[in-house]
Scaffold this active site. Structure first.
Site, PDB file in Angstrom:
ATOM      1  N   HIS A 105       0.738  -1.236  -0.063  1.00 27.24           N
ATOM      2  CA  HIS A 105       0.210  -0.108  -0.023  1.00 27.24           C
ATOM      3  C   HIS A 105       0.747   1.457   0.058  1.00 27.24           C
ATOM      4  O   HIS A 105       0.893   2.131  -0.908  1.00 27.24           O
ATOM      5  CB  HIS A 105      -0.819   0.025   1.255  1.00 27.24           C
ATOM      6  CG  HIS A 105      -1.739   1.205   1.604  1.00 27.24           C
ATOM      7  ND1 HIS A 105      -3.168   1.148   1.475  1.00 27.24           N
ATOM      8  CD2 HIS A 105      -1.477   2.638   2.002  1.00 27.24           C
ATOM      9  CE1 HIS A 105      -3.588   2.492   1.713  1.00 27.24           C
ATOM     10  NE2 HIS A 105      -2.655   3.323   2.143  1.00 27.24           N
ATOM     11  N   GLU A 106       1.836   1.117   0.974  1.00 22.74           N
ATOM     12  CA  GLU A 106       2.661   2.358   0.859  1.00 22.74           C
ATOM     13  C   GLU A 106       3.385   2.621  -0.220  1.00 22.74           C
ATOM     14  O   GLU A 106       3.545   3.901  -0.646  1.00 22.74           O
ATOM     15  CB  GLU A 106       3.492   2.501   2.287  1.00 22.74           C
ATOM     16  CG  GLU A 106       2.880   2.257   3.573  1.00 22.74           C
ATOM     17  CD  GLU A 106       2.025   3.284   3.828  1.00 22.74           C
ATOM     18  OE1 GLU A 106       1.843   4.585   3.272  1.00 22.74           O
ATOM     19  OE2 GLU A 106       0.860   3.173   4.691  1.00 22.74           O
TER      20      GLU A 106
ATOM     21  N   HIS B  48       1.658   4.572  -2.710  1.00 21.19           N
ATOM     22  CA  HIS B  48       1.864   5.987  -2.607  1.00 21.19           C
ATOM     23  C   HIS B  48       3.111   6.458  -3.201  1.00 21.19           C
ATOM     24  O   HIS B  48       3.050   7.638  -3.963  1.00 21.19           O
ATOM     25  CB  HIS B  48       1.877   6.297  -1.247  1.00 21.19           C
ATOM     26  CG  HIS B  48       0.332   6.227  -0.665  1.00 21.19           C
ATOM     27  ND1 HIS B  48      -0.802   6.664  -1.046  1.00 21.19           N
ATOM     28  CD2 HIS B  48       0.071   5.897   0.525  1.00 21.19           C
ATOM     29  CE1 HIS B  48      -1.573   6.658  -0.296  1.00 21.19           C
ATOM     30  NE2 HIS B  48      -1.302   5.892   0.724  1.00 21.19           N
TER      31      HIS B  48
END
Ligand SMILES: *[C@@H]1O[C@H](CO)[C@@H](O)[C@H](O)[C@H]1NC(C)=O
Ligand SMILES: *[C@@H]1O[C@H](CO)[C@@H](O)[C@H](O)[C@H]1NC(C)=O
Ligand SMILES: *[C@@H]1O[C@H](CO)[C@@H](O)[C@H](O)[C@H]1NC(C)=O
Ligand SMILES: *[C@@H]1O[C@H](CO)[C@@H](O)[C@H](O)[C@H]1NC(C)=O
Ligand SMILES: *[C@@H]1O[C@H](CO)[C@@H](O)[C@H](O)[C@H]1NC(C)=O
Length: 284
Positions: free
Chosen positions: A220-221, A224
């Site tokens: 997920h990170e 980003h």
């Protein structure tokens, strides 16, 4: 249509084209995590994106929709991206026996590689660095963290630096965060502070609040880091959302659950994208 990748200032931007499949994890995964309901203390600590970042992804979206070459947007397009990765893990002297092992760091790297592989994004593990340091094990809670990060950081702006710390306050910082791609013309600081800082418990097999993690937080990170926003970005059903046309609108998020059939924007097409890595369902 296939996903397209762009690099800008040598940093890969991932822009999943109209009609492409967003980064989505298997439904079964969501069910597994849903069963392990958990601590309200883990969420993504990413800061809101800047207007510069939004303008960039909006320009990419418009160009893609119009069939205009990304070159006209000042970006290069590549069909594949290979990202060098450096991993730093820090524990404190009290808990030095909890140092993440090379095996665990490698398995975290493998989870990351596996989840991005379908999109022709590959990673190269360059090196790992495991340290005992009472201050820096606090991550963002330590005033000197940015200097440490800048000193440790390796490679150029297209190099991914992952930091795993054991003592960062997740009530304040969440389970982790990455920098979004930005305008590096502002000076070297943007590159120096680029990277991702995660709580160490988020690695595969890591435990926090009675929950065992699978390494998906890093996925997920790193989404980003590649410029992806949260699927619920904008917190409403009518805004640009995550600027990706085939992500269904999502007004709100739910953490650590698997809300099958959830539809926070009933007047918009599609159910909430709970299997998308950039949502908070599943592992978050
Ligand atoms: C894109 O491709 C070019 C030429 O093959 C290569 O030099 C460059 O490193 C690639 N960029 C990325 C971000 O992969
Ligand atoms: C190390 O972290 C633990 C909490 O995880 C804390 O109890 C301990 O006091 C810390 N030790 C030092 C030297 O900061
Ligand atoms: C990945 O690369 C292969 C081979 O070039 C291509 O057929 C496929 O469409 C690409 N996948 C994506 C998601 O771009
Ligand atoms: C650790 O942090 C404290 C408080 O910020 C500072 O006084 C001390 O010099 C730091 N120690 C090291 C080894 O950097
Ligand atoms: C919806 O989100 C967009 C973008 O974040 C914002 O401009 C707009 O004012 C929001 N609308 C409402 C009704 O909150």
């Amino acid at each position: 249509m296939a996903a397209r990748y762009f690099s800008r200032e040598s940093k890969p931007y991932v822009y999943l084209a109209i009609s492409s499949t967003p980064l989505a994890h298997m439904f079964v995964f969501c069910l597994l995590i849903g069963a392990a309901l958990a601590v309200p203390s883990n969420w993504c600590g990413n800061k809101a994106s800047t207007s510069e970042h939004r303008e960039t992804i909006q320009a990419l979206r418009v160009a893609e929709t119009a069939g205009i070459s990304p070159l006209s947007q000042g970006v290069n397009s590549n069909s594949t991206i290979n990202v060098p990765v450096y991993i730093t893990a820090v524990v404190n002297t009290t808990n030095s026996e909890e140092m993440l092992s090379e095996t665990v760091l490698k398995s975290q790297f493998d989870v990351l590689s596996d989840r991005f592989a379908p999109y022709n994004i590959t990673f190269m593990l360059k090196s790992t660095n495991r340290m005992v340091d009472d201050n820096n094990s606090k991550g963002f809670d330590y005033n000197g963290w940015n200097s440490f990060k800048a000193a440790q950081r390796k490679g150029d702006y297209g190099t991914l630096n992952l930091f795993y710390v054991t003592n960062m306050d997740d009530q304040t910082w969440g389970s982790g965060s990455c920098t979004l791609p930005g305008d590096t013309s502002g000076g070297p600081l943007v590159t120096m502070l680029d990277g991702c800082t995660m709580n160490a418990y988020t690695v595969p097999g890591g435990v926090s609040g009675g929950k065992t993690y699978k390494g998906e937080i890093t996925v997920h990170e790193v989404g980003h880091w590649f410029s992806l926003l949260h699927t619920f970005d904008g917190d409403n059903c009518t805004g640009p959302g995550d600027y990706i046309d085939d992500t269904p609108q999502e007004a709100t998020w739910e953490l650590n659950v698997c809300p099958v059939g959830r539809d926070s924007c009933p007047d918009q097409p599609g159910l909430d994208p709970i299997t998308n890595y950039m949502d908070y369902a599943g592992e978050g």
